[in-house]
Design an enzyme around this catalytic site. Structure first.
Site, mmCIF file in Angstrom:
data_model
loop_
_atom_site.group_PDB
_atom_site.id
_atom_site.type_symbol
_atom_site.label_atom_id
_atom_site.label_comp_id
_atom_site.label_asym_id
_atom_site.label_seq_id
_atom_site.Cartn_x
_atom_site.Cartn_y
_atom_site.Cartn_z
ATOM 1 C CB SER A 18 -38.723 10.089 38.473
ATOM 2 O OG SER A 18 -37.807 11.089 38.104
ATOM 3 C CB THR A 59 -41.795 -37.654 41.790
ATOM 4 O OG1 THR A 59 -42.477 -38.879 42.023
ATOM 5 C CG2 THR A 59 -40.326 -37.929 41.519
ATOM 6 C CG HIS A 60 -46.192 -36.758 41.149
ATOM 7 N ND1 HIS A 60 -46.844 -36.155 40.097
ATOM 8 C CD2 HIS A 60 -45.312 -37.629 40.578
ATOM 9 C CE1 HIS A 60 -46.402 -36.656 38.958
ATOM 10 N NE2 HIS A 60 -45.459 -37.540 39.227
ATOM 11 C CG ASN A 113 -46.273 -20.173 63.218
ATOM 12 O OD1 ASN A 113 -46.616 -21.338 63.352
ATOM 13 N ND2 ASN A 113 -46.936 -19.162 63.743
ATOM 14 C CD GLU A 138 -45.465 -19.605 56.818
ATOM 15 O OE1 GLU A 138 -45.062 -19.106 57.889
ATOM 16 O OE2 GLU A 138 -46.655 -19.843 56.599
ATOM 17 C CE1 TYR A 162 -35.855 8.239 29.024
ATOM 18 C CE2 TYR A 162 -37.241 10.035 28.219
ATOM 19 C CZ TYR A 162 -36.789 9.248 29.265
ATOM 20 O OH TYR A 162 -37.249 9.460 30.525
ATOM 21 C CD GLN A 175 -39.710 9.574 35.318
ATOM 22 O OE1 GLN A 175 -38.895 10.443 34.991
ATOM 23 N NE2 GLN A 175 -40.918 9.886 35.757
ATOM 24 C CE LYS A 224 -34.706 6.260 36.368
ATOM 25 N NZ LYS A 224 -35.596 6.008 35.214
HETATM 26 N N1 ARG Z 1 -36.223 10.995 34.910
HETATM 27 C C1 ARG Z 1 -36.021 10.592 33.562
HETATM 28 C C2 ARG Z 1 -35.991 9.066 33.495
HETATM 29 O O1 ARG Z 1 -35.874 8.469 34.513
HETATM 30 C C3 ARG Z 1 -34.711 11.111 33.079
HETATM 31 C C4 ARG Z 1 -34.610 11.255 31.603
HETATM 32 C C5 ARG Z 1 -35.491 12.359 31.129
HETATM 33 N N2 ARG Z 1 -35.324 12.577 29.734
HETATM 34 C C6 ARG Z 1 -36.188 13.304 29.030
HETATM 35 N N3 ARG Z 1 -35.952 13.449 27.761
HETATM 36 N N4 ARG Z 1 -37.240 13.859 29.579
HETATM 37 O O2 ARG Z 1 -36.105 8.448 32.471
#
Ligand code: ARG
Length: 463
Positions: free
Chosen positions: A18, A150-151, A280, A285, A312, A317, A320
């Site tokens: 990650s 409207t429309h 433009n 846009e 978990y 992961q 993010k």
């Molecule tokens: N990189 C992992 C995440 O973003 C961190 C947590 C990892 N935990 C685990 N039990 N492998 O979620």
């Protein structure tokens, strides 16, 4: 990892790693680690000297990253492992004590909550800046008539100030949504451990206060598995980006030669590589086009979390990238909106001319009949007939003769022609929230108060 004899297969590693995106958690992870170390020292897991060394080591890791960028090892699985390794390079085996009473599960949840807090506040600040521009424009254009639609068909005239404030109130609601996300991210998961809590009685309230969290989570299982605060941010960001897309879309339409209502500053426009005459409205846009990807991020994370067993799962992961992308996108859109509105110019004559279309007064004529006792539905029908008569004879409504009027209704007299004087169409909307000058003045007052409250909130959080 300790029990493993084999290295990870590169095909797995590519999927699992990650760092290409979670390096963005680094500053939060280091902050959190300093607070966690202080928590460990409070209960004697670290002595004063160890704490000092550990915090100094974390400070050095932070400045090393700031100076040299994020140079990670291919073997680093994620940002948490990378920081622990870098800390080891700074302070040796003592670094191994930092992970006492903590799991990456509560650690990552805490980092992400810190990101959501910081960027919810930033979004509120940026919404405030865009609202300030809208309010300023509304004040200077409070008595400029334009057609309301409207429309996308001309419907009734409104003041430009009134129309611009519609966007102001959308952003004011976005502020409330981002505030909700901020509050929901203000509950600290740290201390939940992997899922069951940890064997060390770290004072979570004190660590929370240290990190700026208002509360600690009540349940370690929920603490380790909760990503609602990310979803709350993404929901707020989706609504906000959608609002900006509607503004962008109107600016695109308004700046066309066909409408000619407004012009963007050159610094927010681009030229054509082939047609020298063109300016433009690219910024508008893009406001229009960025919105779906924010909504897609929201949908992505809802999908990731859908039916996920507690607590978990590595699935999480995947929270993010959608979050970071939505943050970048919505912050860029809000910032560009404020800038775009700084240099926008409106064409009073074009708007006024377009709003002078007498057909826009059709509802006024209907209401004249209603005042004389005709039920609204019936009045609507009579005016519909008048509009058809006018169109068929190639006349405007005020060119219909008294005789022609009487054919449709005995109640139509001289007042009919007065009602068609255009100044009355806007000022007749005296109801609270209407476009008339008096309610518009009250609206501007309310908007000023709302803006001061938003700005005060940001100042308070930043202080
Ligand atoms: N990189 C992992 C995440 O973003 C961190 C947590 C990892 N935990 C685990 N039990 N492998 O979620």
């Amino acid at each position: 990892m300790a029990r493993f004899r084999k290295d990870p297969d590169p095909r797995f590693w590519r999927l699992n790693r990650s760092l290409p995106f979670d390096w963005q958690l680094a500053i939060y992870d280091i902050d959190q680690s300093r607070a966690h170390a202080r928590g460990l020292a409070e209960i004697g897991v670290l002595d004063a000297g160890e704490l000092e060394k550990m915090v100094a080591g974390l400070d050095r890791v932070e400045s090393r990253m700031a100076e040299h960028g994020f140079a990670f090892d291919d073997a680093d699985e994620d940002i948490h492992m990378a920081i622990e390794r870098l800390l080891g390079e700074e302070i040796g085996p003592l670094a191994g004590k930092l992970h006492t009473g903590r799991s990456r599960n509560d650690q990552v949840a805490t980092d992400v909550a810190m990101v959501v807090q910081a960027h919810s506040l930033r979004a509120i600040e940026l919404c405030g800046a865009a609202m300030e521009r809208l309010l300023a424009l509304a004040e200077t254009h409070r008595d400029w008539p334009m057609p309301g639609y409207t429309h996308l068909q001309r419907a009734q005239p409104v003041y430009l100030g009134h129309h611009l404030l519609a966007y102001y109130w959308m952003l004011a609601r976005d502020v409330l949504r981002f505030q909700f996300a901020l509050d929901s991210a203000s509950v600290m998961p740290l201390g939940s451990g992997a899922l069951a809590g940890v064997n060390w009685e770290i004072d979570r309230d004190s660590v929370a206060a240290d990190l700026g969290f208002a509360h600690v989570s009540h349940n370690s299982i929920d603490g380790a598995s909760n990503r609602d605060f990310v979803l709350d941010y993404l929901a707020a960001a989706s609504a906000c980006a959608m609002h900006l897309s509607r503004l962008g879309s109107e600016i695109v339409i308004w700046s066309s030669s066909e409408f000619g209502f407004c012009e963007l500053d050159e610094s927010f426009s681009s030229g054509s590589s082939i047609m020298p005459q063109k300016v433009n409205p690219d910024s508008a846009e893009l406001l229009r086009a960025k919105s779906p990807r924010v909504a897609a991020s929201y949908a992505t994370l809802l999908g990731v979390m859908h039916a996920l067993p507690l607590t978990y799962g590595k699935d999480m992961q995947e929270d993010k990238e959608p979050l970071f992308d939505a943050i970048d996108t919505v912050e860029a859109c809000l910032d560009a909106t404020a800038g775009m509105l700084e240099g926008i110019g409106f064409d009073r004559e074009r708007m006024e001319e377009a709003s002078g279309d007498e057909m826009l007064a059709a509802t006024e004529v209907a209401d004249l009949l209603v005042r004389r006792g005709v039920p609204f539905r019936e009045a609507h029908g009579i005016v519909g007939d008048l509009v058809r008569d006018a169109v068929e004879h190639g006349k405007s409504l005020s060119e219909l003769t008294p005789v022609e009027l009487k054919q449709r209704s005995e109640l139509l007299d001289e007042s009919y022609y007065e009602v068609l004087q255009r100044s009355s169409w806007l000022e007749s909307k005296r109801i609270a929230g209407g476009t008339g000058s008096a309610p518009l003045a009250a609206q501007i007052e309310a908007a000023r108060e709302t803006l001061s409250a938003v700005q005060a909130r940001v100042r308070e959080e930043r202080s």
